[in-house]
Design an enzyme around this catalytic site. Structure first.
Site, PDB file in Angstrom:
ATOM      1  CB  SER A 117      -0.776  -0.061   1.116  1.00 26.71           C
ATOM      2  OG  SER A 117      -2.051   1.003   1.086  1.00 26.71           O
ATOM      3  CG  HIS A 140      -4.297  -1.614  -2.073  1.00 27.20           C
ATOM      4  ND1 HIS A 140      -4.482  -0.195  -1.080  1.00 27.20           N
ATOM      5  CD2 HIS A 140      -3.946  -2.476  -1.223  1.00 27.20           C
ATOM      6  CE1 HIS A 140      -5.112  -0.273  -0.930  1.00 27.20           C
ATOM      7  NE2 HIS A 140      -3.970  -1.841  -0.429  1.00 27.20           N
TER       8      HIS A 140
END
Length: 234
Positions: A117, A140
């Site tokens: 992330s 993501h």
């Protein structure tokens, strides 16, 4: 006990306390006598709100002053960043990444375990990046409280935040923003989610990370960068 021995014990105690409290220490017993700051970014990157007490966290209010001190200290020759993070607060992570990228001393990052992330921008923010073969990096879309929000205004805001992240990553690595967006929106890898998990060698193949290697390779590269920048230290 001699004064020299007392001083060595006090210095060792101070280093151990620094490692325990903040995961930071000065490495200076190398053959070149280079003074290298070690910074660890582990667990969850904590932002304006405190994470649960049982969570392992990296607090940005600790990291930002430390980075400023490194820039201000003429005695620091380089910075080694060890990352094993699940991600966390986007604003805090980007702030850390931007400060690392703006440092004048040579910097090398090493992803161990995970650089997920918001950990991705922090990993690529260094001048040169490494990843161990067994590490993973998850790319993501930006979340709010872990979920997508369908309100149009909120979605546009999320898009802007996401663009800031992808722009930063693309500017500090060899992967394009278009490819990053493809990886973010992949529906074939993560159960009940979109995104991509890259293992160490895959992260290098995608151009996200510079090289597969461990702490030996990372330290060797950093020392070479220090000596290139300051020939008198070689």
């Amino acid at each position: 006990m001699s004064e020299k021995k007392k001083e060595n014990l006090e210095n060792e105690k101070e280093r151990n306390e620094q490692i325990l409290e903040m995961g930071q220490v000065m490495l200076e017993n190398n053959p070149g006598r280079h003074r290298v700051e070690l910074l660890t970014i582990i667990g969850e990157v904590e932002g304006h709100e405190s994470a649960p007490s049982q969570s392992k966290t990296t607090k940005y209010e600790h990291v930002l002053p430390k980075l400023a001190m490194i820039e201000d200290d003429a005695g620091v020759d380089g910075l080694l960043i060890l990352l094993n993070t699940v991600g966390g607060d986007v604003e805090a992570g980007l702030a850390i990444a931007e400060m690392i990228a703006s440092l004048s001393v040579p910097t090398v990052s090493l992803v161990l375990g995970g650089g997920h992330s918001i950990g991705v921008p922090m990993a690529v923010s260094a001048d040169y990046s490494f990843v161990v073969p067994s590490a993973t990096m998850v790319i993501h879309p930006v979340r709010s409280s872990g979920t997508f929000i369908g309100v149009a205004q909120t979605y546009r805001n999320m898009e802007k935040i996401q663009d800031r992240i992808t722009n930063f990553i693309a500017a500090h690595s060899r992967v394009t923003q278009e490819r990053l967006e493809e990886l973010m929106l992949d529906t074939s890898q993560l159960v009940k989610d979109v995104g991509t998990m890259l293992e160490g060698r895959e992260a290098v193949e995608e151009g996200l990370i510079d090289e597969v290697g461990g702490v030996r390779e990372a330290m060797k590269r950093l020392h070479a960068m220090i000596e290139k920048r300051n020939p008198q230290l070689s």
